[in-house]
Design a protein around this motif. Structure first.
Motif, PDB file in Angstrom:
ATOM      1  N   ILE A 279      20.878  58.272  32.396  1.00 13.19           N
ATOM      2  CA  ILE A 279      21.296  58.264  33.819  1.00 13.19           C
ATOM      3  C   ILE A 279      21.468  57.015  34.604  1.00 13.19           C
ATOM      4  O   ILE A 279      22.243  57.030  35.327  1.00 13.19           O
TER       5      ILE A 279
ATOM      6  N   GLN B 137      28.091  58.105  38.244  1.00 13.74           N
ATOM      7  CA  GLN B 137      28.482  59.368  37.470  1.00 13.74           C
ATOM      8  C   GLN B 137      27.637  60.248  37.311  1.00 13.74           C
ATOM      9  O   GLN B 137      27.759  61.183  37.190  1.00 13.74           O
ATOM     10  N   SER B 138      26.326  59.653  37.140  1.00  7.45           N
ATOM     11  CA  SER B 138      25.203  60.754  36.970  1.00  7.45           C
ATOM     12  C   SER B 138      25.056  61.706  38.305  1.00  7.45           C
ATOM     13  O   SER B 138      25.098  62.954  38.002  1.00  7.45           O
TER      14      SER B 138
ATOM     15  N   SER C 216      27.796  64.235  38.286  1.00  6.60           N
ATOM     16  CA  SER C 216      27.716  65.230  37.550  1.00  6.60           C
ATOM     17  C   SER C 216      26.600  66.235  38.150  1.00  6.60           C
ATOM     18  O   SER C 216      26.723  67.614  38.262  1.00  6.60           O
TER      19      SER C 216
ATOM     20  N   VAL D 249      19.278  65.545  32.300  1.00  9.61           N
ATOM     21  CA  VAL D 249      19.705  64.993  31.135  1.00  9.61           C
ATOM     22  C   VAL D 249      20.942  65.773  30.522  1.00  9.61           C
ATOM     23  O   VAL D 249      21.977  65.064  30.278  1.00  9.61           O
TER      24      VAL D 249
ATOM     25  N   VAL E 235      23.833  65.309  32.801  1.00 11.34           N
ATOM     26  CA  VAL E 235      24.662  64.020  32.689  1.00 11.34           C
ATOM     27  C   VAL E 235      25.231  63.676  31.307  1.00 11.34           C
ATOM     28  O   VAL E 235      26.262  63.244  31.324  1.00 11.34           O
TER      29      VAL E 235
ATOM     30  N   ARG F  85      29.282  62.211  30.303  1.00 12.99           N
ATOM     31  CA  ARG F  85      29.314  61.116  29.588  1.00 12.99           C
ATOM     32  C   ARG F  85      29.911  61.028  28.275  1.00 12.99           C
ATOM     33  O   ARG F  85      30.431  60.047  27.633  1.00 12.99           O
TER      34      ARG F  85
END
Length: 423
Positions: free
Chosen positions: A50, A56-57, A60, A100, A103, A107
């Motif tokens: 994260i 980006q986290s 998302s 998680v 995320v 990714r």
């Protein structure tokens, strides 16, 4: 990140997101061996995942907030839970686990995730074969339970079959996948789990059929999709009607009472609590608590030590008891909504990763009638359910955008050809 190898002067690409994801998932798969260390490794790797790209986290999480309504509701249930401390602690852990998962979808591609899962599950298989143990005639592997071992092998079989069709994978991975697919059958037989064998076969068939649709026309794909939906509905009906036999197998394999009386009492207790608080439930993780009389009675009935892991052996009953119909509806949205969307997307983009996600989602749904695989903290199956929902939604949104772009292009090009507008 790119690093330079001092020995050869070559540049090596290191995907830290993939490494962290691999370590986090591996910790969950090896939970039986690592114990409390598994949760610690998962939290450290998940937290680093994260933090290594916070923008980006956040993107998302904000984009896919809908799947986080479930853990939010579980946390909210602490307000009426009979054990609010339990609800709050486990609710926070569930929230972190699913964040998680969200995320990860931002990714990693589905193909990278599939390859990582193959390696992770293969490690569990190898360790189970090398240092696993036998228990009463059935092989327990490193999991201490024939049903847990069988569930692991069932998922591994699906991943191995899909990996065989992954033409972009390293040859060694594909060779390993062929070997994994071949040994999965004998290992399931060693586990002596009729339920796992019964459920994994149709899921493998689904994966193979999806992979074969690449050569079909849109009309043929539609026909096949309808046929698969009808077949799955029929299979689900069989699982529901034969749930008695499958549940008896699951309970017997865990050393618990498999009789009709025991099972009936287990479910009857669940239904009685659902009737008392149908909408909100007792509170997330607020039933199987040491000292709670109804839970203690069931532990004693099934000869299980007080406080040991146990459930109602039915996802819908178990979760309705704790978080009511509101929470159960959120879970069904992820489970069945994810299955419907990944089914549609897999038919439109029939590749190995999409076929695998569909197969695993179907397996999870079939098992939901006799087991409780989702949704709880530090659960790889719970994470994969959320990942499937998001990957499928992303794929369908991309297809929609592509279709609109083609439509706009089709409206413009005729005028361009006639010279009515500038090219």
């Amino acid at each position: 990140m790119i690093t330079r190898s001092p020995a050869h002067g070559h540049y090596i690409t290191v995907n830290f997101a993939a490494v962290l994801t691999f370590l986090a998932l591996a910790a969950l798969v090896l939970n039986a061996m690592l114990g409390s260390m598994a949760a610690l490794v998962f939290m450290v790797c998940g937290g680093l995942l994260i933090l290594t790209n916070i923008p980006q986290s956040l993107d998302s999480v904000m984009r896919w907030w809908i799947v986080l309504l479930l853990p939010a509701y579980c946390l909210l249930s602490a307000l009426w839970s009979q054990y609010p401390d339990n609800t709050l602690r486990y609710g926070l852990q569930l929230t972190f686990t699913l964040i998680v998962a969200v995320v990860i979808t931002g990714r990693m591609s589905t193909t990278t995730l599939m390859r990582g899962l193959f390696v992770v599950y293969a490690i569990g298989v190898v360790l189970s074969v090398v240092i696993g143990r036998n228990g009463g005639g059935a092989w327990l592997g490193i999991f201490g339970s024939k049903n847990a071992f069988a569930a692991h092998i069932a998922v591994f079989a699906l991943i191995a079959v899909a990996m065989i069709a992954d033409k972009g994978a390293h040859p060694l991975l594909r060779i390993g996948a062929i070997g994994g697919a071949l040994i999965s059958g004998p290992l399931l037989i060693l586990a002596q789990s009729a339920g796992a064998i019964m459920m994994v076969v149709p899921c493998i068939i689904i994966i193979v059929l999806v992979l074969l649709t690449g050569r079909l026309s849109p009309q043929q794909k539609l026909f096949l999709g309808i046929f698969m939906a009808i077949a799955l509905a029929a299979l689900t009906l069989v699982v529901v009607t034969m749930g008695d036999t499958l549940l008896a197998d699951a309970l017997e394999g865990s050393g618990k009472d498999p009789t009709l009386t025991g099972r009936t009492e287990l479910w009857a207790t669940g239904f009685s609590f659902i009737a008392e608080r149908p909408l909100q439930g007792l509170g997330y993780r607020a039933f199987w608590v040491s000292g709670f009389a109804p839970a203690e009675e069931l532990w004693a009935m099934f000869l299980v030590p007080s406080g040991a892991g146990f459930n109602f052996h039915n996802t819908y009953i178990s979760n309705a008891v704790e978080i009511g119909f509101i929470g159960l509806a959120l879970q069904i949205m992820i489970m069945y909504g994810g299955a419907a969307m990944i089914g549609a997307y897999a038919m439109a983009r029939p590749n190995a990763a999409n076929a695998l996600l569909l197969g695993m989602q179907v397996l999870m749904i079939l098992r939901s009638f006799i087991e409780v695989e989702v949704f709880f903290e530090f659960s790889i199956r719970s994470m994969l359910a959320v990942c499937t929902f998001i990957y499928a939604a992303q794929g369908l949104l991309t297809l929609r955008a592509e279709a609109k772009a083609r439509e706009r292009a089709g409206n413009v090009y005729p005028y361009q050809r006639k010279g009515l507008i500038d090219a």
